[in-house]
Design a protein around this motif. Structure first.
Motif, PDB file in Angstrom:
ATOM      1  N   ALA A   1     -12.415  30.132 -76.538  1.00  0.00           N
ATOM      2  CA  ALA A   1     -11.121  30.438 -77.161  1.00  0.00           C
ATOM      3  C   ALA A   1     -10.509  29.199 -77.804  1.00  0.00           C
ATOM      4  O   ALA A   1      -9.984  29.264 -78.919  1.00  0.00           O
ATOM      5  CB  ALA A   1     -10.167  31.018 -76.112  1.00  0.00           C
ATOM      6  N   VAL A   2     -10.594  28.060 -77.122  1.00  0.00           N
ATOM      7  CA  VAL A   2     -10.061  26.813 -77.679  1.00  0.00           C
ATOM      8  C   VAL A   2     -10.829  26.431 -78.945  1.00  0.00           C
ATOM      9  O   VAL A   2     -10.236  26.030 -79.949  1.00  0.00           O
ATOM     10  CB  VAL A   2     -10.102  25.683 -76.627  1.00  0.00           C
ATOM     11  CG1 VAL A   2      -9.823  24.334 -77.263  1.00  0.00           C
ATOM     12  CG2 VAL A   2      -9.107  25.964 -75.515  1.00  0.00           C
ATOM     13  N   GLY A   3     -12.140  26.572 -78.921  1.00  0.00           N
ATOM     14  CA  GLY A   3     -12.942  26.278 -80.105  1.00  0.00           C
ATOM     15  C   GLY A   3     -12.572  27.157 -81.285  1.00  0.00           C
ATOM     16  O   GLY A   3     -12.500  26.692 -82.433  1.00  0.00           O
ATOM     17  N   GLU A   4     -12.317  28.441 -81.023  1.00  0.00           N
ATOM     18  CA  GLU A   4     -11.922  29.341 -82.105  1.00  0.00           C
ATOM     19  C   GLU A   4     -10.549  28.983 -82.652  1.00  0.00           C
ATOM     20  O   GLU A   4     -10.319  29.037 -83.864  1.00  0.00           O
ATOM     21  CB  GLU A   4     -11.955  30.785 -81.613  1.00  0.00           C
ATOM     22  CG  GLU A   4     -13.367  31.292 -81.389  1.00  0.00           C
ATOM     23  CD  GLU A   4     -13.430  32.678 -80.790  1.00  0.00           C
ATOM     24  OE1 GLU A   4     -12.368  33.232 -80.418  1.00  0.00           O
ATOM     25  OE2 GLU A   4     -14.549  33.204 -80.697  1.00  0.00           O
ATOM     26  N   LEU A   5      -9.624  28.601 -81.780  1.00  0.00           N
ATOM     27  CA  LEU A   5      -8.296  28.195 -82.245  1.00  0.00           C
ATOM     28  C   LEU A   5      -8.372  26.924 -83.098  1.00  0.00           C
ATOM     29  O   LEU A   5      -7.678  26.803 -84.108  1.00  0.00           O
ATOM     30  CB  LEU A   5      -7.358  27.970 -81.060  1.00  0.00           C
ATOM     31  CG  LEU A   5      -6.897  29.226 -80.335  1.00  0.00           C
ATOM     32  CD1 LEU A   5      -6.131  28.862 -79.069  1.00  0.00           C
ATOM     33  CD2 LEU A   5      -6.030  30.078 -81.244  1.00  0.00           C
TER      34      LEU A   5
ATOM     35  N   LEU B   1       1.179  24.554 -83.948  1.00  0.00           N
ATOM     36  CA  LEU B   1       1.307  25.570 -82.912  1.00  0.00           C
ATOM     37  C   LEU B   1      -0.050  25.874 -82.268  1.00  0.00           C
ATOM     38  O   LEU B   1      -0.156  25.987 -81.037  1.00  0.00           O
ATOM     39  CB  LEU B   1       1.913  26.849 -83.496  1.00  0.00           C
ATOM     40  CG  LEU B   1       2.073  28.019 -82.535  1.00  0.00           C
ATOM     41  CD1 LEU B   1       3.087  27.689 -81.456  1.00  0.00           C
ATOM     42  CD2 LEU B   1       2.483  29.262 -83.290  1.00  0.00           C
ATOM     43  N   LEU B   2      -1.090  25.963 -83.073  1.00  0.00           N
ATOM     44  CA  LEU B   2      -2.427  26.223 -82.539  1.00  0.00           C
ATOM     45  C   LEU B   2      -2.916  25.065 -81.667  1.00  0.00           C
ATOM     46  O   LEU B   2      -3.617  25.276 -80.678  1.00  0.00           O
ATOM     47  CB  LEU B   2      -3.411  26.482 -83.681  1.00  0.00           C
ATOM     48  CG  LEU B   2      -3.228  27.808 -84.419  1.00  0.00           C
ATOM     49  CD1 LEU B   2      -4.138  27.872 -85.629  1.00  0.00           C
ATOM     50  CD2 LEU B   2      -3.469  28.976 -83.508  1.00  0.00           C
ATOM     51  N   THR B   3      -2.523  23.845 -82.005  1.00  0.00           N
ATOM     52  CA  THR B   3      -2.877  22.686 -81.176  1.00  0.00           C
ATOM     53  C   THR B   3      -2.210  22.789 -79.807  1.00  0.00           C
ATOM     54  O   THR B   3      -2.848  22.563 -78.774  1.00  0.00           O
ATOM     55  CB  THR B   3      -2.445  21.372 -81.869  1.00  0.00           C
ATOM     56  OG1 THR B   3      -3.092  21.292 -83.126  1.00  0.00           O
ATOM     57  CG2 THR B   3      -2.792  20.168 -81.029  1.00  0.00           C
ATOM     58  N   VAL B   4      -0.931  23.159 -79.793  1.00  0.00           N
ATOM     59  CA  VAL B   4      -0.207  23.314 -78.526  1.00  0.00           C
ATOM     60  C   VAL B   4      -0.813  24.436 -77.695  1.00  0.00           C
ATOM     61  O   VAL B   4      -1.022  24.289 -76.479  1.00  0.00           O
ATOM     62  CB  VAL B   4       1.299  23.565 -78.791  1.00  0.00           C
ATOM     63  CG1 VAL B   4       2.029  23.948 -77.521  1.00  0.00           C
ATOM     64  CG2 VAL B   4       1.929  22.333 -79.428  1.00  0.00           C
TER      65      VAL B   4
ATOM     66  N   LEU C   1      -2.478  24.135 -73.988  1.00  0.00           N
ATOM     67  CA  LEU C   1      -2.001  24.957 -72.870  1.00  0.00           C
ATOM     68  C   LEU C   1      -3.132  25.780 -72.252  1.00  0.00           C
ATOM     69  O   LEU C   1      -3.189  25.940 -71.024  1.00  0.00           O
ATOM     70  CB  LEU C   1      -0.866  25.877 -73.332  1.00  0.00           C
ATOM     71  CG  LEU C   1       0.474  25.201 -73.598  1.00  0.00           C
ATOM     72  CD1 LEU C   1       1.465  26.199 -74.191  1.00  0.00           C
ATOM     73  CD2 LEU C   1       1.021  24.578 -72.337  1.00  0.00           C
ATOM     74  N   LEU C   2      -4.022  26.301 -73.085  1.00  0.00           N
ATOM     75  CA  LEU C   2      -5.165  27.053 -72.556  1.00  0.00           C
ATOM     76  C   LEU C   2      -6.038  26.186 -71.653  1.00  0.00           C
ATOM     77  O   LEU C   2      -6.468  26.621 -70.583  1.00  0.00           O
ATOM     78  CB  LEU C   2      -6.013  27.598 -73.704  1.00  0.00           C
ATOM     79  CG  LEU C   2      -5.687  28.989 -74.211  1.00  0.00           C
ATOM     80  CD1 LEU C   2      -6.564  29.312 -75.411  1.00  0.00           C
ATOM     81  CD2 LEU C   2      -5.831  30.019 -73.153  1.00  0.00           C
ATOM     82  N   ILE C   3      -6.280  24.959 -72.068  1.00  0.00           N
ATOM     83  CA  ILE C   3      -7.088  24.055 -71.250  1.00  0.00           C
ATOM     84  C   ILE C   3      -6.359  23.730 -69.948  1.00  0.00           C
ATOM     85  O   ILE C   3      -6.957  23.745 -68.866  1.00  0.00           O
ATOM     86  CB  ILE C   3      -7.429  22.768 -72.031  1.00  0.00           C
ATOM     87  CG1 ILE C   3      -8.420  23.111 -73.147  1.00  0.00           C
ATOM     88  CG2 ILE C   3      -8.001  21.699 -71.115  1.00  0.00           C
ATOM     89  CD1 ILE C   3      -8.741  21.973 -74.067  1.00  0.00           C
TER      90      ILE C   3
ATOM     91  N   ASN D   1     -16.042  29.132 -69.267  1.00  0.00           N
ATOM     92  CA  ASN D   1     -16.655  29.109 -70.589  1.00  0.00           C
ATOM     93  C   ASN D   1     -15.832  29.892 -71.606  1.00  0.00           C
ATOM     94  O   ASN D   1     -15.738  29.500 -72.774  1.00  0.00           O
ATOM     95  CB  ASN D   1     -18.079  29.660 -70.500  1.00  0.00           C
ATOM     96  CG  ASN D   1     -18.842  29.440 -71.784  1.00  0.00           C
ATOM     97  OD1 ASN D   1     -18.734  28.396 -72.396  1.00  0.00           O
ATOM     98  ND2 ASN D   1     -19.613  30.437 -72.179  1.00  0.00           N
ATOM     99  N   SER D   2     -15.204  30.992 -71.195  1.00  0.00           N
ATOM    100  CA  SER D   2     -14.409  31.796 -72.125  1.00  0.00           C
ATOM    101  C   SER D   2     -13.195  31.019 -72.631  1.00  0.00           C
ATOM    102  O   SER D   2     -12.773  31.192 -73.780  1.00  0.00           O
ATOM    103  CB  SER D   2     -13.966  33.101 -71.464  1.00  0.00           C
ATOM    104  OG  SER D   2     -13.144  32.838 -70.349  1.00  0.00           O
ATOM    105  N   VAL D   3     -12.631  30.136 -71.797  1.00  0.00           N
ATOM    106  CA  VAL D   3     -11.504  29.303 -72.221  1.00  0.00           C
ATOM    107  C   VAL D   3     -11.966  28.300 -73.275  1.00  0.00           C
ATOM    108  O   VAL D   3     -11.300  28.091 -74.288  1.00  0.00           O
ATOM    109  CB  VAL D   3     -10.869  28.577 -71.016  1.00  0.00           C
ATOM    110  CG1 VAL D   3      -9.806  27.584 -71.471  1.00  0.00           C
ATOM    111  CG2 VAL D   3     -10.278  29.572 -70.037  1.00  0.00           C
ATOM    112  N   LEU D   4     -13.128  27.714 -73.059  1.00  0.00           N
ATOM    113  CA  LEU D   4     -13.662  26.763 -74.035  1.00  0.00           C
ATOM    114  C   LEU D   4     -13.960  27.438 -75.365  1.00  0.00           C
ATOM    115  O   LEU D   4     -13.712  26.863 -76.437  1.00  0.00           O
ATOM    116  CB  LEU D   4     -14.911  26.085 -73.482  1.00  0.00           C
ATOM    117  CG  LEU D   4     -14.692  25.207 -72.245  1.00  0.00           C
ATOM    118  CD1 LEU D   4     -16.013  24.692 -71.725  1.00  0.00           C
ATOM    119  CD2 LEU D   4     -13.740  24.079 -72.556  1.00  0.00           C
TER     120      LEU D   4
END
Length: 81
Positions: A38-42, A10-13, A17-19, A33-36
């Motif tokens: 967030a993706v790194g934290e997920l 689920l975190l991968t999906v 989706l965020l990207i 940068n905030s999206v990147l």
């Protein structure tokens, strides 16, 4: 029952989706940068859930970053039992 592997998938999906949403929102084609972050934290949380699974299976797991090493589920003799 929700397993750690299900949460990791689920975190991968959600990361993908965020990207995708980051690319589609104005300005088009630019990921903020905030999206990147967030993706790194997920992805980091996903790694922890997968590590948790390995420790539950009786295997050792080691995290390394720079000069820091963290070993979980291993008593040090190398047999991971």
């Amino acid at each position: 029952m929700i397993t750690n592997k299900t949460i990791a998938k689920l975190l991968t999906v959600v990361s993908a989706l965020l990207i995708l949403v980051g690319l589609l929102l104005p300005p088009m084609g630019v990921i903020d940068n905030s999206v990147l972050i967030a993706v790194g934290e997920l992805i980091a949380v996903k790694a922890l859930f997968l590590a948790w699974d390995k420790v539950d299976q009786g295997q050792g797991i080691t995290f390394r970053h720079g000069n820091t090493t963290l070993t979980l589920g291993d008593d040090g003799d190398g047999d991971h039992e």
